[in-house]
Design a protein around this motif. Structure first.
Motif, mmCIF file in Angstrom:
data_model
loop_
_atom_site.group_PDB
_atom_site.id
_atom_site.type_symbol
_atom_site.label_atom_id
_atom_site.label_comp_id
_atom_site.label_asym_id
_atom_site.label_seq_id
_atom_site.Cartn_x
_atom_site.Cartn_y
_atom_site.Cartn_z
ATOM 1 N N GLY A 750 0.827 -1.201 0.000
ATOM 2 C CA GLY A 750 0.000 0.000 0.000
ATOM 3 C C GLY A 750 0.858 1.246 0.000
ATOM 4 N N TYR A 751 0.204 2.405 0.102
ATOM 5 C CA TYR A 751 0.931 3.670 0.116
ATOM 6 C C TYR A 751 0.094 4.748 0.793
ATOM 7 C CZ TYR A 751 -2.095 5.155 -3.759
ATOM 8 O OH TYR A 751 -3.175 5.503 -4.528
ATOM 9 N N TYR A 752 0.760 5.843 1.071
ATOM 10 C CA TYR A 752 0.110 6.998 1.696
ATOM 11 C C TYR A 752 0.695 8.251 1.059
ATOM 12 C CZ TYR A 752 -0.935 10.542 5.234
ATOM 13 O OH TYR A 752 -1.344 11.679 5.873
ATOM 14 N N TRP A 753 -0.179 9.227 0.812
ATOM 15 C CA TRP A 753 0.268 10.444 0.125
ATOM 16 C C TRP A 753 -0.275 11.708 0.788
ATOM 17 C CZ3 TRP A 753 3.061 12.671 -3.808
ATOM 18 C CH2 TRP A 753 2.670 13.965 -4.194
ATOM 19 N N THR A 754 0.588 12.669 1.035
ATOM 20 C CA THR A 754 0.237 14.089 1.184
ATOM 21 C C THR A 754 1.343 14.843 0.452
ATOM 22 O OG1 THR A 754 1.516 14.618 3.169
ATOM 23 C CG2 THR A 754 -0.687 13.661 3.510
ATOM 24 N N PRO A 755 1.170 16.128 0.170
ATOM 25 C CA PRO A 755 2.240 16.870 -0.506
ATOM 26 C C PRO A 755 3.541 16.892 0.278
ATOM 27 C CG PRO A 755 0.170 18.078 -0.645
ATOM 28 C CD PRO A 755 -0.079 16.933 0.293
ATOM 29 N N SER A 756 3.477 16.700 1.612
ATOM 30 C CA SER A 756 4.686 16.774 2.426
ATOM 31 C C SER A 756 5.127 15.425 2.974
ATOM 32 C CB SER A 756 4.460 17.728 3.599
ATOM 33 O OG SER A 756 3.386 17.284 4.407
ATOM 34 N N LEU A 757 4.364 14.375 2.762
ATOM 35 C CA LEU A 757 4.715 13.076 3.319
ATOM 36 C C LEU A 757 4.232 11.971 2.389
ATOM 37 C CD1 LEU A 757 5.815 11.437 5.777
ATOM 38 C CD2 LEU A 757 3.473 11.403 6.635
ATOM 39 N N GLN A 758 5.169 11.102 1.997
ATOM 40 C CA GLN A 758 4.809 9.954 1.183
ATOM 41 C C GLN A 758 5.372 8.700 1.841
ATOM 42 O OE1 GLN A 758 6.753 12.478 -0.830
ATOM 43 N NE2 GLN A 758 4.843 13.613 -0.785
ATOM 44 N N LEU A 759 4.525 7.697 2.028
ATOM 45 C CA LEU A 759 4.929 6.439 2.647
ATOM 46 C C LEU A 759 4.629 5.285 1.696
ATOM 47 C CD1 LEU A 759 3.380 6.903 6.218
ATOM 48 C CD2 LEU A 759 5.648 7.577 5.456
ATOM 49 N N LEU A 760 5.536 4.308 1.681
ATOM 50 C CA LEU A 760 5.307 3.058 0.974
ATOM 51 C C LEU A 760 5.223 1.937 2.010
ATOM 52 C CD1 LEU A 760 7.777 3.364 -2.042
ATOM 53 C CD2 LEU A 760 5.345 3.900 -1.981
ATOM 54 N N ILE A 761 4.210 1.093 1.897
ATOM 55 C CA ILE A 761 3.953 0.053 2.888
ATOM 56 C C ILE A 761 4.303 -1.307 2.269
ATOM 57 C CG2 ILE A 761 2.217 -0.966 4.390
ATOM 58 C CD1 ILE A 761 0.668 1.714 4.100
ATOM 59 N N TYR A 762 5.324 -1.970 2.857
ATOM 60 C CA TYR A 762 5.846 -3.223 2.323
ATOM 61 C C TYR A 762 5.572 -4.369 3.292
ATOM 62 C CZ TYR A 762 8.694 -0.639 -1.106
ATOM 63 O OH TYR A 762 9.131 0.144 -2.139
ATOM 64 N N GLU A 763 5.685 -5.587 2.760
ATOM 65 C CA GLU A 763 5.671 -6.732 3.661
ATOM 66 C C GLU A 763 6.919 -6.682 4.533
ATOM 67 O OE1 GLU A 763 7.227 -9.837 0.268
ATOM 68 O OE2 GLU A 763 6.523 -10.696 2.151
ATOM 69 N N TYR A 764 6.796 -7.180 5.753
ATOM 70 C CA TYR A 764 7.903 -7.119 6.716
ATOM 71 C C TYR A 764 8.580 -8.480 6.806
ATOM 72 C CZ TYR A 764 10.355 -6.817 11.192
ATOM 73 O OH TYR A 764 11.305 -6.836 12.174
ATOM 74 N N LEU A 765 9.918 -8.483 6.706
ATOM 75 C CA LEU A 765 10.691 -9.714 6.787
ATOM 76 C C LEU A 765 11.595 -9.629 8.011
ATOM 77 C CD1 LEU A 765 11.469 -9.813 2.994
ATOM 78 C CD2 LEU A 765 10.032 -11.444 4.207
ATOM 79 N N ALA A 766 11.191 -10.309 9.061
ATOM 80 C CA ALA A 766 11.838 -10.151 10.361
ATOM 81 C C ALA A 766 13.276 -10.644 10.378
ATOM 82 C CB ALA A 766 11.022 -10.901 11.422
ATOM 83 N N ARG A 767 13.617 -11.543 9.473
ATOM 84 C CA ARG A 767 14.968 -12.106 9.506
ATOM 85 C C ARG A 767 16.033 -11.102 9.057
ATOM 86 N NH1 ARG A 767 16.732 -17.819 6.688
ATOM 87 N NH2 ARG A 767 18.623 -18.157 7.902
ATOM 88 N N GLY A 768 15.603 -10.086 8.347
ATOM 89 C CA GLY A 768 16.528 -9.016 7.982
ATOM 90 C C GLY A 768 17.167 -9.201 6.623
ATOM 91 N N SER A 769 18.186 -8.383 6.368
ATOM 92 C CA SER A 769 18.814 -8.325 5.054
ATOM 93 C C SER A 769 19.912 -9.363 4.898
ATOM 94 C CB SER A 769 19.409 -6.932 4.817
ATOM 95 O OG SER A 769 20.533 -6.727 5.656
ATOM 96 N N LEU A 770 20.257 -9.624 3.658
ATOM 97 C CA LEU A 770 21.367 -10.516 3.340
ATOM 98 C C LEU A 770 22.668 -9.970 3.908
ATOM 99 C CD1 LEU A 770 22.551 -12.955 1.803
ATOM 100 C CD2 LEU A 770 22.622 -11.507 -0.237
#
Length: 969
Positions: A750-770
């Motif tokens: 999903g996402y969220y928009w205002t002229p001063s704030l934009q958010l992108l909503i991703y799936e969460y992977l608790a194990r972390g990055s490579l």
């Protein structure tokens, strides 16, 4: 519809009136072409409306775009739709075009397999389906009806399987192009009996075995391209009997032995490339008989001996590459007769002696003599380079034994773009005329004996991207004028004798990514302005005499302690040394002043004055502290208010519904979830605060939060300065990214928009990055087995291949953007975010997005090279090496920088590549998998984009490498 209705009406009339009237109407000539093309169009997507002129109401298609008709019968004879951006399958409606001679659908996005009866359409002479996404094997029987076929091209697709033997029955065939697919198996020997063949291109496949004899039958052959396959054996003995051959390319195979003498008869040949094979022996003296040669590339073989004098007979030669062989001796003087020579590369051989002076009198544009044994012992010095020469663009004399001084007039080489004289014995100072090289973008004078100071005139070299001056004896100060070199991304001044402070002007080099000032005698404090270098990823000032507090903010919040070690007077949390508090000096009145001579009353006044001043100081300090507290409090309240107001739509109370937005508030945000619940547990204060932060990247900060149904999500708060697109453009791009679903890609929810704030909503992977799993200090607790690592590499390949299939280039692929789920499946994140930027060019891509130099493809440094998906494949190659070795792409030792790719390549050359596998595995890995995987990584990380395989090829190779045994877990 009118035509269809008319046909139906005529059909009914014929049924009703048949007994009375005999009507002779050829319905096929009346409608077949229109109907066939309309049916073909119906199965296509035409995003650019190229086929808008195709109207089913027309009685003839002869005026339609891409369609041509035979004037004799008014039937469609040619269908050419190249580059129309069409997608879909090649429909069987084309079978109705009974008089079609030319079918060309190249440079589109057609998918599916090739129909077995494709060549039964009309009297096809030309079939071009190149540069699409066709897959599957070439049907065995497709060439059984090819009596009229002259040209066939399936190049640049994803075709697999073998070349059908039925191709040998196409006796009229003149041009065959199956290049850049995934074809395997051996060449059909019957091809050599197609006497009309003029051009064969089977390059960039997986073809194998020996090249069969009989090629001498192709007396009309002009071009033969078999490069980048797995061919073995020798060059066909009688290839010289193809007297009309103009181009011969056997590059990047495993062909061995000596060159057949018959090749000297190829006097019409202009292009000969044998690079990347295993040819042995000397370069034959008869090479001078091939007098039409313009390009001769014998690089990366095992040729030995001297360069034959006869090469001077090639007076049309423009490019000569003999690099990476075992050639000895020197360059023959007769080469001065090669008057059209522009590019000369004889690097990495065993040539020695003096450097012939004619090299710099021939009008060469590129000279690479690196990695030999040339010296100045029998040669005047580098000052003999004619500074009036304007054509030279690349001069690489690195890793030889040159000595002497740089010519003072080197600025006369006005076209010079690359100057590499590193690893020699050059002394003296850097000439001031270096600033006259306006086109220079790489300057490498490292590992010499240069002294003096860095001239301030360097500011004139405004195109410089890399400056390497390390390992010399340079002294003096770093010139502040260096800020004028605004394109600098790489600056290495380490291991010199530089003094003074690091100028604050360095902070104006906004593109700077790598800076190394270590092992000098620099003093003073680090400029606070350095925190403004937003693209910086490495900054090393170790082993100097710096003091004071380390800058706080930006890159310096995460700087490695090793990068500032050896400076005992530096303080800050990074060096675990707190900085001393700074207090204003107290005002002390001189007791010996004239006031002391005025008696006890004056002394009392003096004590009162001291008391008054002390009280004033105390009161002033208290007021200052109070004011500071008030200001900080107000700023905190304002910041909290701004955060809450900008994220207001996320603040839930009771059962409020935020699916809509008040009409009277233009700043009210728009929250969209592509599926599922859109409610958060504790509102914005729990989403966008420091405690919820889990990462930072080039596009902004990432937070973790929980939905009311217990589902965790990751929220990326985009940096507003990077996002200047309108809401409409933003939503269109984000919704497109939300539709991209693959098990090896991080899902956008999903996402969220205002002229001063934009958010992108991703799936969460608790194990972390490579990156975390490979390199964190506690990574031993989560040690990745060899089987897990192979699975990660294969999964990354599949995810990246899917992105490329969707015509998306990642641009910023690195281990911090790859996440691992609980099943060891990798998921690539941050893809497609460049589409949110207002423009895509070298400046944006190399300075704004590509923050990791170790993963960056070399073409980013060249503004004239088009950035393609091949830059992702380079980054993927580095990732392969990182996963297998457990090492970072670039590691910084106390007195050296180790580039992983170079280290592994060197180990491969020394036959020690198995030692590169992560020592944490303790030998518990499959060598028969690991070594080919490492080689694949090196191929993907090739400096030349065209040498890198496509991701579809990479997947196929990995699946071939993978052992069926699961013993190593």
């Amino acid at each position: 519809m009118k035509q269809v209705q008319l046909i139906l009406l005529l059909s009914v009339s014929l049924v009703l009136l048949g007994p009375i009237l005999v009507i002779s109407i050829d319905l096929s000539s009346f409608n077949d072409d229109v109907l066939g093309l309309i049916v073909f169009k119906a199965g296509l997507e035409d995003p650019k409306g190229k086929l808008s002129t195709w109207n089913e109401d027309d009685y003839s298609p002869c005026n339609w775009v891409g369609v041509k008709c035979d004037l004799a019968n008014n039937r469609v004879s040619s269908l050419v739709l190249d580059g129309f951006s069409l997608s879909g399958h090649i429909d069987r409606g084309l079978l109705r075009l009974q008089f079609l001679q030319i079918l060309s659908l190249s440079r589109n996005n057609f998918t599916g397999t090739i129909a077995p009866d494709l060549l039964s359409i009309g009297d096809l002479q030309v079939v071009d389906l190149s540069e699409n996404n066709l897959y599957g094997p070439i049907p065995d029987g497709i060439f059984q009806q090819c009596w009229s076929l002259r040209v066939v091209s399936f190049a640049n697709n994803n075709l697999t399987g073998k070349i059908p033997d039925s191709l040998s029955s196409c006796y009229s065939l003149a041009v065959v192009n199956f290049s850049s697919n995934q074809l395997h198996g051996e060449l059909p020997s019957g091809m050599w009996f197609l006497r009309g063949l003029q051009s064969i291109d089977l390059s960039n496949n997986f073809l194998e075995g020996e090249i069969p004899e009989g090629i001498q039958n192709l007396i009309d052959l002009r071009e033969l391209r078999l490069g980048s396959n797995h061919f073995t054996g020798r060059v066909p003995e009688h290839i010289g009997d193809c007297l009309l051959l103009k181009l011969v390319d056997f590059s990047d195979n495993s062909i061995s032995g000596r060159l057949p003498e018959s090749m000297q008869k190829l006097t019409s040949c202009t292009f000969l490339s044998l690079q990347g094979n295993s040819f042995t022996g000397g370069i034959p003296h008869w090479i001078g008989e091939m007098k039409s040669l313009e390009v001769l590339d014998l690089s990366a073989n095992r040729f030995s001996g001297w360069i034959p004098k006869s090469i001077g007979n090639l007076d049309l030669l423009s490019r000569l590459n003999l690099s990476r062989n075992q050639i000895t001796g020197n360059l023959p003087e007769l080469m001065v007769n090669c008057i059209k020579l522009l590019t000369l590369d004889i690097s990495h051989n065993h040539l020695a002696g003096h450097l012939p002076s004619w090299i710099f009198r021939m009008g060469l544009q590129s000279v690479s003599l690196s990695g030999n044994r040339f010296s100045e012992s029998n040669y005047p010095s580098l000052t003999s380079i004619p500074v009036s020469f304007h054509g030279l663009q690349v001069l690489d004399l690195s890793s030889n034994a040159f000595f002497g001084q740089l010519p003072s007039g080197i600025g006369g080489l006005s076209s010079l773009q690359v100057l590499n004289l590193s690893t020699n014995n050059i002394s003296g100072s850097i000439p001031m005329s270096i600033g006259e090289l306006k086109s220079l973008y790489i300057l490498d004078l490292s590992d010499n004996k240069l002294n003096g100071s860095i001239p301030s005139e360097v500011e004139g070299a405004i195109s410089l991207s890399e400056m390497r001056l390390q390992k010399n004896f340079l002294g003096g100060r770093i010139p502040a004028q260096i800020e004028k070199c605004s394109e600098l991304t790489f600056l290495n001044l380490s291991h010199n004798k530089l003094i003074g402070s690091i100028p604050s002007a360095i902070a104006n080099l906004t593109n700077l990514q790598y800076a190394d000032f270590s092992w000098n005698e620099l003093s003073g404090s680090l400029p606070k302005e350095l925190t403004n270098l937003s693209n910086l990823f490495s900054f090393n000032v170790s082993y100097n005499r710096l003091q004071g507090e380390l800058p706080v903010g930006g890159f310096f919040n995460t700087i490695s302690p090793l990068s500032v070690s050896g400076n005992p007077l530096l303080c800050g949390s990074v060096v675990n040394h707190s900085c001393p508090s700074v207090h204003p000096k107290p005002i002390v009145l001189n007791p010996n002043s004239s006031y002391s001579n005025s008696g006890s009353s004056l002394q009392n006044n003096h004590h009162k004055m001291m008391l008054s001043i002390s009280v004033i100081i105390a009161i002033g300090a208290a007021i200052f502290i109070v004011i500071g507290v008030v200001v900080v409090t107000v700023l905190n309240i304002h910041a909290r208010s701004s955060m809450l107001s900008s994220a207001a739509p996320f603040v839930f109370s009771g059962g409020e519904d935020y699916s809509g937005s008040p009409a009277n508030d233009p700043n009210y945000g728009k929250l969209v979830m592509f599926s599922g619940d859109a409610e958060f547990v504790d509102g914005a204060h729990n989403i966008l605060n420091k405690d919820s932060e889990i990462g930072r990247g080039g596009f902004g900060v990432v937070y973790c939060t929980v939905l009311r149904d217990g589902h965790c999500v990751a929220i990326k708060k985009l940096t507003v300065s990077t996002l200047t697109k309108s809401q409409e453009d933003f939503e269109r791009e984000v919704k497109m990214l939300g539709k991209i679903k693959h098990q090896n890609l991080v899902a956008l929810e999903g996402y969220y928009w205002t002229p001063s704030l934009q958010l992108l909503i991703y799936e969460y992977l608790a194990r972390g990055s490579l990156q975390k799993l490979l390199h964190d200090d506690d990574s031993s607790k989560n040690l990745l087995s060899w089987r897990q690592r192979f699975k990660i590499i294969l999964g990354m390949a599949k995810g990246l291949a899917y992105l490329h299939q969707m015509e998306l280039i990642h641009y910023n692929l690195k281990s911090t953007n790859v996440f691992i789920d609980c099943s060891d499946e990798p998921k690539i994140g941050d893809f497609g975010l460049v589409r949110l930027l207002p423009m895509l060019d070298h400046c944006v891509l190399s300075s704004k997005i590509q923050s990791a130099l170790g993963y960056m493809a070399p073409e980013f440094a060249c503004r004239t090279v088009k950035i393609t998906e091949k830059c992702d494949i380079y980054s993927f190659g580095i990732l392969i090496l990182e996963v297998v070795t457990g090492k970072r792409p670039v590691e910084y030792m106390e007195d050296d920088v180790v580039v992983l790719c170079d280290k592994v390549r060197s180990a491969l050359d020394d036959g020690k590549v198995e030692q590169c596998v992560d020592e944490k595995l303790k030998g518990n890995f499959a060598a028969e998998e690991a070594i080919p995987v490492i080689k694949l990584g090196l191929v993907c990380a090739s400096q030349v984009p065209s040498n890198r395989p496509d991701m579809a090829e990479v997947i196929n190779i990995l699946e071939l490498i993978q052992c069926p045994s699961e013993e190593l877990q």
